[in-house]
Design an enzyme around this catalytic site. Structure first.
Site, mmCIF file in Angstrom:
data_model
loop_
_atom_site.group_PDB
_atom_site.id
_atom_site.type_symbol
_atom_site.label_atom_id
_atom_site.label_comp_id
_atom_site.label_asym_id
_atom_site.label_seq_id
_atom_site.Cartn_x
_atom_site.Cartn_y
_atom_site.Cartn_z
ATOM 1 N N SER A 1 67.390 52.970 139.215
ATOM 2 C CA SER A 1 67.819 53.951 138.227
ATOM 3 C C SER A 1 66.647 54.683 137.567
ATOM 4 O O SER A 1 65.873 55.340 138.242
ATOM 5 C CB SER A 1 68.691 53.224 137.202
ATOM 6 O OG SER A 1 69.209 54.110 136.270
ATOM 7 N N ASP A 61 69.228 61.106 135.555
ATOM 8 C CA ASP A 61 68.258 60.025 135.757
ATOM 9 C C ASP A 61 67.992 59.818 137.255
ATOM 10 O O ASP A 61 68.531 60.547 138.099
ATOM 11 C CB ASP A 61 68.691 58.738 135.038
ATOM 12 C CG ASP A 61 69.824 58.029 135.753
ATOM 13 O OD1 ASP A 61 70.599 58.707 136.461
ATOM 14 O OD2 ASP A 61 69.951 56.795 135.605
ATOM 15 N N ASP A 92 73.258 58.768 137.806
ATOM 16 C CA ASP A 92 74.529 58.305 137.250
ATOM 17 C C ASP A 92 74.600 58.551 135.749
ATOM 18 O O ASP A 92 75.534 58.124 135.097
ATOM 19 C CB ASP A 92 74.823 56.833 137.601
ATOM 20 C CG ASP A 92 73.818 55.864 137.029
ATOM 21 O OD1 ASP A 92 72.804 56.304 136.461
ATOM 22 O OD2 ASP A 92 74.058 54.646 137.159
ATOM 23 N N ASN A 137 73.552 56.884 126.053
ATOM 24 C CA ASN A 137 72.501 57.283 126.993
ATOM 25 C C ASN A 137 73.003 58.167 128.146
ATOM 26 O O ASN A 137 72.236 58.538 129.016
ATOM 27 C CB ASN A 137 71.773 56.045 127.535
ATOM 28 C CG ASN A 137 72.678 55.137 128.351
ATOM 29 O OD1 ASN A 137 73.716 55.559 128.860
ATOM 30 N ND2 ASN A 137 72.290 53.882 128.506
ATOM 31 N N ARG A 187 70.560 42.930 119.548
ATOM 32 C CA ARG A 187 71.103 42.318 120.766
ATOM 33 C C ARG A 187 69.984 42.095 121.778
ATOM 34 O O ARG A 187 69.044 42.911 121.865
ATOM 35 C CB ARG A 187 72.218 43.170 121.399
ATOM 36 C CG ARG A 187 71.786 44.560 121.809
ATOM 37 C CD ARG A 187 72.867 45.299 122.589
ATOM 38 N NE ARG A 187 72.893 44.943 123.991
ATOM 39 C CZ ARG A 187 72.129 45.465 124.929
ATOM 40 N NH1 ARG A 187 71.239 46.388 124.635
ATOM 41 N NH2 ARG A 187 72.240 45.087 126.177
ATOM 42 N N THR A 230 67.999 44.155 130.445
ATOM 43 C CA THR A 230 67.118 44.676 131.496
ATOM 44 C C THR A 230 65.639 44.460 131.197
ATOM 45 O O THR A 230 64.799 44.691 132.056
ATOM 46 C CB THR A 230 67.328 46.198 131.702
ATOM 47 O OG1 THR A 230 66.960 46.859 130.486
ATOM 48 C CG2 THR A 230 68.757 46.540 132.049
HETATM 49 C C1 16G Z 1 71.733 49.473 132.475
HETATM 50 C C2 16G Z 1 73.173 49.922 132.411
HETATM 51 C C3 16G Z 1 73.356 50.879 131.259
HETATM 52 C C4 16G Z 1 72.911 50.222 129.977
HETATM 53 C C5 16G Z 1 71.514 49.687 130.083
HETATM 54 C C6 16G Z 1 71.223 48.828 128.878
HETATM 55 C C7 16G Z 1 74.790 50.389 134.163
HETATM 56 C C8 16G Z 1 75.082 51.110 135.431
HETATM 57 N N1 16G Z 1 73.593 50.586 133.644
HETATM 58 O O1 16G Z 1 70.891 50.541 132.752
HETATM 59 O O2 16G Z 1 74.700 51.213 131.197
HETATM 60 O O3 16G Z 1 72.953 51.140 128.921
HETATM 61 O O4 16G Z 1 71.387 48.883 131.235
HETATM 62 O O5 16G Z 1 70.020 48.179 129.011
HETATM 63 O O6 16G Z 1 75.605 49.643 133.667
HETATM 64 P P1 16G Z 1 69.635 47.003 128.032
HETATM 65 O O7 16G Z 1 70.569 45.857 128.242
HETATM 66 O O8 16G Z 1 68.215 46.723 128.380
HETATM 67 O O9 16G Z 1 69.726 47.544 126.636
HETATM 68 MG MG MG Z 2 71.006 55.335 136.443
#
Ligand code: 16G
Ligand code: MG
Length: 642
Positions: A69, A303, A307, A453, A600, A604
């Site tokens: 992504s 992005d 998506d 986002n 929270r 990622t």
């Molecule tokens: C991923 C998610 C996105 C979310 C982001 C949050 C999908 C396809 N992508 O990119 O929706 O806003 O993670 O990231 O679901 P975080 O948990 O690090 O805040």
């Molecule tokens: Mg993406």
């Protein structure tokens, strides 16, 4: 499915180790496995097998996309697409992790055998597979695609090898956006045409119908669509560039796109360009000549896997200074990270604004459809039950459609208030990530979901589409049958109402075709936003005036183990550590007014995210700092105290 064959093929894809020899642990995260592309071959190989097993268990083809992504180009990742075209069910993420982390051939075989013993998909497939014709392609089958990252071809080959080694057939579709691959799987599930050209044709036809229906209904001259100036699109140097070019070609002259950052230069992907950069930093892309555009030029950023999208424009120079220094909704992280050169401030239209725009149009169209028909003398003859109007007096027989807007805790409070109070629609809050928003949106007849986002879409349930189609057909026949009644004043008034409702039906049905029904999609997002702006005769400033964002701030806090934070209430509160939540509550109370804040753990990155909003910029900065300190003090902060 041949487990022994798979385990011997797996030897060519050994799991990576860290510099001290430990195994790298993989977790599925918010949207699949994602890390340095050089570490992913074994995980992707095993995910190929998982997609194949899932296909076998559900009896339908599944999908797999190699993408990271908006992450930097060196990263890569794998997202699994379920047979319905949606994301892998959350209950299967543990299976994916068990497979990715299985240590040694025996462990791998054990995990696989346990998976092969599953006889049903655990969660019911929504909607159920269409009855009748046998699934095509026959299971187990995996559709595979990748974005433009340099590690993509090898990882796609690994995924294919994994699926084939366990006995599945694979259709390798090469480079595609994530939403395109979702659409392929969605279409296969329903027995629809699923070639890439079919995707463009569907979207282009939906857009054409959408703009035509809106133009037909535009009575006051002020509502006629403005001539389409080219929209300047920042493609993030990603896979969206080629696909947007194909979409523009399919839509013909009705949509002019000026594609920027559409190169494949090494290292360019997502580098200070793209939707994530523009949305988080609130600046124009740092490349692509955006600083030279006339103020007010309509721009879009997508992005790296297309998506998500955000709209923006570069404000007038005098407004720019104001925006750069004091924009109320700019994130606190921005100033620290924009050091390359003075960035060009951008007026942002994020996912909240896109959701509000789409929901506004849906609500307007439904109001035209669901209003009571004017029936001569109807008010003089109340129904025997005393009800003021029988349900059948609407142009859409039956119960009113339930329309809802699904957001996350990050949605600006002003947008939620706009949807609930100005539009009078239901709102719902889901946990972060498409996999949580999408099912929540499916609980409505028409569910619009967006993350701030820019991830999102609008879902029309199959039943809703069938009802709308049926009512439109009936009304159209009724209108044709009364073409001669125009001289009668009452009849002519009713005729005009009926025609207006017919136009609204046409536009609503066209909207459902211009939008990707499987998942949020930047390409279809552009079509829908453009069509709605044209239908309303709106400029970006009209759109911006819908509501004013509350000042907000986001900061990251590093802690020893972010797993100690347990959230509840769609991540708006933490049930643990209790002392942290108590301190957040005190800070919010102190900030007063409409203040709100939460912390929270990221899905990622190894950080805790803090979000705050308050009525003033000073207020929100103090609140964000206090909440960051609450996290640091009570959840094991590391490094310098915020
Ligand atoms: C991923 C998610 C996105 C979310 C982001 C949050 C999908 C396809 N992508 O990119 O929706 O806003 O993670 O990231 O679901 P975080 O948990 O690090 O805040
Ligand atoms: Mg993406």
């Amino acid at each position: 499915m041949d487990v022994a064959n798979f385990c011997s093929a797996a030897e060519a894809y050994p799991p990576p180790t860290t510099s001290d020899g430990a195994r790298v642990a993989f977790s599925y995260g918010t949207a699949g496995f994602r890390t340095d592309g050089a570490l992913l071959a074994s995980t992707v190989f095993r995910c190929g097998a998982l997609a194949a097993v899932r296909s076998r268990v559900t009896g339908r083809a599944t999908g797999l996309v190699i993408t990271a992504s908006h992450n930097p180009e060196r990263d890569n990742g794998v997202k699994l697409v379920d047979c319905t075209g949606g994301t892998l069910p959350v209950s299967w993420e543990a299976h994916a992790e068990a497979l990715a982390n299985a240590d040694g051939a025996d462990a791998l075989a054990r995990v696989l055998r346990a998976l092969l013993a599953l006889s049903d998909p655990a969660e019911s497939l929504h909607p159920p597979p269409p009855p009748g014709s046998p699934p095509s392609p026959p299971p187990p089958h995996v559709f595979l695609a990748r974005d433009t990252r340099p590690t993509g071809p090898d990882l796609a080959a690994a995924a294919e090898a994994g699926a084939v080694a366990i006995g599945a057939a694979v259709t390798n579709l090469g480079e595609m956006t994530t939403p395109q691959l979702h659409y392929v799987v969605y279409a296969a599930y329903r027995g629809w045409p699923r070639a890439e050209a079919d995707y463009y044709a569907r979207l282009a036809a939906g857009f054409e119908a959408l703009t035509t229906a809106a133009a037909d209904a535009a009575a006051p001259p002020s509502k006629t669509p403005a001539p389409a100036a080219a929209i300047v699109v920042d493609c993030a140097d990603g896979v969206g560039a080629a696909k947007l070019a194909a979409l523009a070609e399919a839509t013909g002259a009705s949509l002019a796109l000026d594609l920027r950052n559409a190169t494949r230069a090494p290292g360019a992907l997502n580098d200070r360009v793209g939707a994530d950069y523009v949305q988080k930093e609130r600046v124009a892309p740092s490349r692509g000549g955006f600083d030279a555009l006339a103020p007010g030029t309509r721009c879009v950023s997508v992005d790296g896997d297309a998506d998500r999208l955000v709209y923006f424009d570069v404000p007038e120079p005098e407004a720019e200074g104001k925006n750069d220094g004091g924009d109320d909704s700019k994130t606190a992280t921005m100033r620290a990270s924009t050091t390359i050169r003075r960035p060009v401030a951008a007026r942002l239209f994020d996912g909240d604004k896109i959701a509000a725009l789409v929901a506004t149009r849906v609500a307007e169209l439904l109001a035209r459809i669901e209003r009571r028909r004017s029936v001569p003398n109807a008010s003089a003859e109340p129904s025997p039950s005393g009800a003021s109007s029988p349900a059948s007096s609407s142009f859409l027989p039956g119960p009113a459609l339930r329309v809802g807007v699904v957001q996350t805790a990050y949605a600006n409070g002003a947008s939620t208030r706009y949807v609930a109070e100005t539009l009078g629609l239901a709102t719902a809050c889901a946990k972060t990530g498409v996999k949580h928003l999408h099912p929540e949106a499916e609980t409505f007849d028409v569910g619009v979901y967006f993350e701030a986002n820019g991830h999102g879409t609008a879902l029309f349930s199959d039943e809703t589409l069938a009802r709308l189609e049926e009512a439109r057909r009936t009304l159209s026949a009724e209108i044709e049958g009364h073409e001669d009644d125009e001289d009668d004043e009452d009849a002519s008034e009713q005729h005009a109402e009926a025609r207006d409702a017919l136009g609204a039906f046409a536009e609503l049905l066209a909207l459902s075709r211009a939008i990707n029904p499987a998942v949020g999609d930047a390409l279809s997002g552009v079509l829908v936003v453009e069509a709605v702006l044209r239908a309303k005769g709106w400029t970006l400033s009209d759109w911006d005036a819908m509501y004013a964002d509350l000042p907000s701030a986001q900061v990251k806090v590093t802690v020893a183990d972010r797993g100690v934070i347990v959230t509840e209430d769609a991540e708006r509160r933490a049930s643990a550590p209790a002392a942290m939540q108590a301190a957040i509550d005190r800070a919010v109370t102190e900030a007063g007014g409409r203040a709100r804040a939460f912390a929270r753990p990221s899905g990622t990155e190894d950080v805790v995210r803090v979000y705050a909003e308050a009525e003033t910029r000073e207020g929100v900065e103090a609140l964000a700092r206090d909440v960051a300190r609450a996290v640091y003090d009570h959840a094991g902060g590391t490094g310098e105290r915020p």
